[in-house]
Scaffold this active site. Structure first.
Site, PDB file in Angstrom:
ATOM      1  CB  ALA A 105      92.456  68.319  81.937  1.00 33.96           C
ATOM      2  CG  MET A 106      88.813  68.824  76.475  1.00 30.25           C
ATOM      3  SD  MET A 106      89.270  70.411  75.964  1.00 30.25           S
ATOM      4  CE  MET A 106      87.421  71.292  75.455  1.00 30.25           C
ATOM      5  CG  ASN A 123      85.658  66.954  76.687  1.00 28.47           C
ATOM      6  OD1 ASN A 123      85.924  67.684  75.650  1.00 28.47           O
ATOM      7  ND2 ASN A 123      86.480  66.136  77.163  1.00 28.47           N
ATOM      8  CD  GLU A 138      90.435  71.572  82.329  1.00 30.70           C
ATOM      9  OE1 GLU A 138      89.560  71.856  81.487  1.00 30.70           O
ATOM     10  OE2 GLU A 138      91.655  71.566  82.224  1.00 30.70           O
ATOM     11  CG  HIS A 147      86.984  75.483  81.431  1.00 28.38           C
ATOM     12  ND1 HIS A 147      87.255  76.866  80.970  1.00 28.38           N
ATOM     13  CD2 HIS A 147      88.322  75.175  81.188  1.00 28.38           C
ATOM     14  CE1 HIS A 147      88.159  77.028  80.433  1.00 28.38           C
ATOM     15  NE2 HIS A 147      88.931  76.088  80.705  1.00 28.38           N
TER      16      HIS A 147
HETATM   17  N1  TRP Z   1      90.525  73.669  77.145  1.00 24.80           N
HETATM   18  C1  TRP Z   1      91.688  72.969  77.831  1.00 24.80           C
HETATM   19  C2  TRP Z   1      91.987  73.530  79.208  1.00 24.80           C
HETATM   20  O1  TRP Z   1      92.605  74.610  79.064  1.00 24.80           O
HETATM   21  C3  TRP Z   1      92.782  73.086  76.969  1.00 24.80           C
HETATM   22  C4  TRP Z   1      93.000  71.834  76.083  1.00 24.80           C
HETATM   23  C5  TRP Z   1      92.749  70.606  76.246  1.00 24.80           C
HETATM   24  C6  TRP Z   1      93.566  71.783  74.746  1.00 24.80           C
HETATM   25  N2  TRP Z   1      93.483  69.771  75.203  1.00 24.80           N
HETATM   26  C7  TRP Z   1      93.606  70.543  74.279  1.00 24.80           C
HETATM   27  C8  TRP Z   1      93.841  72.775  73.820  1.00 24.80           C
HETATM   28  C9  TRP Z   1      94.075  70.026  73.030  1.00 24.80           C
HETATM   29  C10 TRP Z   1      94.277  72.510  72.520  1.00 24.80           C
HETATM   30  C11 TRP Z   1      94.223  71.193  72.111  1.00 24.80           C
HETATM   31  O2  TRP Z   1      91.368  73.471  80.195  1.00 24.80           O
HETATM   32 ZN    ZN Z   2      91.356  75.792  80.305  1.00 20.91          ZN
END
Ligand code: TRP
Ligand code: ZN
Length: 877
Positions: free
Chosen positions: A269-270, A272, A305, A308
């Protein structure tokens, strides 16, 4: 070969020459291509010492540049330089507006970085350096800007248009059938936190009031068919928000918080800003389709997430070498959250198991790197267990050294001081130093030195004087580029058990104390000890080290039943099992019949009989160390002996304890409707473990028991456990039938079908590779979907050692082919797939040669992505 990719170094860091105060984006999403218009308010960075006034923007080679203008004046081809990854303009004013029009092709984007299509919906993934595939920009985390984003698309196909922040305007052009929405994010952020989503999405929502009374709307979006699987993620989000308010004093800051589930995603997951994008595997959950483990993973990733938003977004990284600043801290935060929501000891056992199995192996391999790496070729290769899991251990050690109150003060200071900034791990440590008055200079070596330290312990006791002494010595093996290591600052949480198994009261008035090992060797003395104690070392796994303190089996059994530290009780059981399995391996290799030491059987029996214990912990204690962990412990991995010995131990334990396993299996039958709560999860985990021992006996009676569980299960946890037990048993007809049935039941549930792929990929019996190859042709498989690649190919290569490491090299050949094929399509996936081949030094000479030759084959196979090039070249170095 053409030019080889170059490494970049932390020591070369320079502040950006230009800043971007405001970013205005306009996306026009089209079937063939997407047009991206950007208007950037830029100015020279007053802190920059760069002598030239040149502007260097990042931009991927796939960008089609249509127009470039400064302060309204269009630039001609001679006014800028376009290189592979950059666009340079020699002269720009002190402050100016840069306008840029690029054309991109999301439909052809198989790398899943930048803007791409996932099952017909547009989404983005910009961390770490994906934004440069969308437009030309200063794509580095220390350039923070406020974003205003307009998304325009076909109204019928893409009714939902999302970006970061709050929606501020919308409109439509009915004649053209198009509509648009403008989003504004008031918080300055680096481009890696940018996100956009467009598609035909359904959602659930829930209002939330923060501790200070602000009203926030929480929304989770998914394809309409998955709308019934979002409640657990929503519950988890609300719990995470409350927890961060209570434990860290951190509140959410925008009016809406959105999560979108997508099926094609390289990672979990990410985060954003205001618009998290999740792999469906980390959001969707329902009792019928999701196992307990997956329920808990959803809870943990949603929390991760969310956390973050402070540890990552409000305070972000200065550069990518600092990645652990946000990831290590956030993993620590989510682990503590999960510990509070479920069982603390179980969570610790799971995390330490992952660390000791996979991170220790990484530390011992060619890609070993410090928590704060000093260089990299491709940053995507450094989203590792070291940065995440060991990074979290480093934060945990600070927590241990400072204690909870000072740690909280330090985190408050860190967030207050650096809110809105892009900072370094040093800044984090400095805040902890300031609130505690402690000097963490030596402690910082944990960020800079790679490798797993060894902690050697010996002790002596003098009955006459009542003096007990512990001698601790540390060392750390060389890792690539780091021959010599300096001593670490290691917190060793310790307890001393008296002969009755009770904790002694130590000088601090407590049953545990923290010894701080800072020299290469030190002696700690305890006075007034009436009888020789048994030390309980590294309680709670207080430092990520390899403990060497040989104990005989009797003492391990003593610790297993008496240690007041739950983690160490479990660990004593693991050490006993490792020791016993090691003996079986020796018998196996000597061609002798294997005989299981009754010490293990008796210890397991005692644990099984003790109904006062938490069933989840009983399940953990009775789970034999995995083949992967046994491999990590070995100097030279004997794949077949490990498998044979472990299987033998399992079956012998089952034989000796069948009646007990069956009794507990029956007693733990479900009493209530399914819920993924800690108490029920605990019961199911032990019950399914009992079943796994019983099925190991391969009697028709116990296979029928598994079949009955499969048929009558009202939840995926029980059905899936039964499925894999039957599928991996010697009962081939039953195995085929149950796999067919499972597929028929769940053919329309992608994530469940992925489990079906995994069960088959993990089958240790002969023929698994052929089956995997067949499954690659199955309608359920799709090479472009990372979840499917992970479920089938990664599971085979990482969790099916006997088949992947077949002596004829067929597994290696298969993997090399997959990597060569995937290298261009999805470099991040291809590079991750490489991991098992990088471990070649740990195998016998014949396998080493086979693995190396496959690595060379990949290296010679043509134009490699940076991702794959870095891992292959370092593995062969
Ligand atoms: N920041 C994301 C997390 O740890 C990690 C992540 C999600 C990521 N998608 C990615 C890192 C694609 C590199 C490429 O929660
Ligand atoms: Zn993370």
């Amino acid at each position: 070969m053409a030019e080889q990719p170059q490494a970049i170094y932390l020591k070369d860091y320079q502040v950006p020459a230009y800043l971007i105060d405001e970013t205005e984006l306009h996306f026009s999403l089209g079937e063939d291509h997407t047009e991206v218009r950007s208007v950037l308010k830029m100015r020279r960075n007053p802190e920059s010492t760069a002598s030239s006034a040149a502007l260097e923007l990042h931009g991927h080679e796939s960008l089609e540049l249509c127009r470039l203008a400064i302060d309204g004046r269009e630039l001609g081809a001679g006014d800028y330089r376009r290189e592979d990854e950059t666009l340079g303009i020699d002269q720009v004013p002190e402050a100016f507006t840069l306008e840029c029009l690029t054309r991109i092709r999301p439909r052809d984007n198989t790398a899943l970085e930048g803007l791409y299509l996932s099952d017909g919906m547009y989404c983005t993934q910009c961390e770490a350096e994906g934004f440069r595939r969308i437009t030309f920009y200063l794509d580095r985390p220390d350039v923070m800007s406020v974003f205003t984003t307009t998304v325009e698309a076909d109204a019928a196909r893409y009714p939902v248009l999302l970006s970061n922040g709050n929606p501020v305007a919308r409109g439509s052009d009915e004649d053209k059938g198009r509509h648009w929405v403008t989003w504004q994010d008031p918080f300055p952020k680096p481009a890696y936190l940018f996100a956009l989503v467009a598609g035909d999405l359904a959602h659930i929502e829930r209002p939330y009031s923060t501790a200070s009374g602000r009203e926030v709307m929480l929304r989770i979006y998914a394809e309409r068919k998955d709308l019934d699987k979002l409640d657990h993620a929503m519950d988890s989000l609300v719990k995470a928000m409350r927890w961060d308010e209570e434990v860290y004093g951190r509140e959410y800051d925008l009016d809406i918080y959105m999560i979108v589930a997508v099926d094609f995603f390289n990672m979990g997951a990410m985060e954003n800003k205001g618009l998290n994008i999740f792999n469906t595997s980390c959001v969707l959950a329902s009792p019928e389709t999701t196992t307990d483990g997956a329920f808990q993973r959803v809870e943990g990733v949603v929390a991760h997430e969310y956390f973050h938003n402070w540890s990552g977004n409000r305070v972000t990284c200065r550069d990518w070498f600092q990645l652990s600043l946000k990831e290590g801290f956030t993993v620590f935060r989510d682990a503590e959250f999960s510990a509070d929501m479920n069982s603390r000891t179980v969570k610790r056992v799971e995390d330490v198991t992952l660390l000791r199995t996979a991170q220790f192996a990484e530390d011992a391999g060619p890609m070993a790197h410090p928590v704060r790496p000093a260089s990299f070729i491709e940053i995507s290769n450094f989203y590792t267990l070291t940065v995440y899991e060991k990074g979290a251990e480093v934060v945990r050690m600070i927590h241990t050294l400072l204690g909870p109150e000072l740690f909280r003060k330090g985190s408050d200071l860190y967030f207050e001081r650096h809110d809105g900034q892009a900072v370094t791990t040093d800044d984090f440590v400095r805040a902890m130093e300031e609130v505690s008055g402690r000097d963490l200079t030596q402690f910082r070596r944990w960020y800079d030195q790679a490798g797993t330290p060894r902690l050697e312990v010996s002790d002596d006791y003098d009955a006459d004087s009542g003096r007990y002494r512990l001698h601790l010595a540390q060392s750390c093996p060389a890792t690539p580029g780091q021959e010599q290591k300096l001593p670490f600052h290691i917190p060793v949480t310790l307890g001393l058990l008296g002969p009755d198994g009770r904790d002694l009261i130590l000088d601090n008035g407590d049953t545990s104390c923290v010894l701080e090992l800072t020299d290469s060797s030190q002696t700690f003395t305890f006075e007034g000890i009436a009888a020789r104690p048994v030390p309980s070392l590294l309680r709670g796994f207080s430092a990520p080290v390899k403990l060497q303190y040989p104990l005989d089996r009797q003492t391990l059994v003593f610790l297993m039943s008496h240690d007041s530290d739950g983690f160490n009780r479990w660990d004593a059981g693991q050490r006993l099992a490792i020791d016993v399995i090691g003996e079986l391996m020796a018998q196996h290799n000597a061609g002798e019949p294997m005989r299981l030491d009754a010490a293990l059987t008796d210890a397991f029996a005692a644990v099984l009989d003790d109904e006062s214990l938490d069933p989840a912990m009983v399940a953990k204690v009775l789970t034999l160390p995995s083949e992967a962990y046994l491999s990590e412990l070995a100097d030279c991995i004997d794949v077949d002996a490990i498998h044979a010995a472990r299987q033998f131990a399992k079956k012998a334990l089952a034989q000796a304890l069948a009646e007990r396993f069956e009794r507990r299996y029956r007693a733990l039958a479900p009493q209530q409707a399914y819920a993924p709560d800690a108490a029920q999860v605990a019961r199911r985990s032990l019950r399914n473990l009992c079943l796994s021992y019983l099925v190991a006996l391969e009697t028709p009676e116990y296979l029928a028991l598994a079949q009955a569980q499969y048929d009558s299960a009202d939840n995926m946890t029980d059905r899936q456990s039964a499925l894999s037990l039957i599928a991996h048993s010697g009962a081939t007809d039953a195995a085929a039938a149950v796999l067919d049935d499972f597929y028929r039941r769940y053919a329309d549930q992608t994530l469940v079908v992925n489990q079906w792929l995994s069960v088959q990929a993990g089958d240790p019996r002969p023929g698994a590779l052929d089956r995997v190859k067949e499954l690659m042709q199955h309608e359920a498989f799709d090479l472009r979907n990372p979840n499917k690649v992970r479920s089938l190919i990664s599971v085979f290569c990482n969790l099916n050692a006997v088949n992947f490491h077949a002596a004829d090299g067929s597994g290696y050949d298969f993997l090399a082919e997959r990597i060569i094929d995937m290298n261009r399509r999805n470099p991040q996936m291809a590079s991750r797939l490489l991991t098992p081949l990088t471990r070649w030094r740990k195998y016998d000479a014949a396998r080493q040669a086979l693995m190396q030759s496959q690595l060379r084959r990949i290296l010679d196979s043509g134009e490699l992505s940076k991702d794959v090039y870095e891992v292959v070249s370092k593995s062969l170095a």
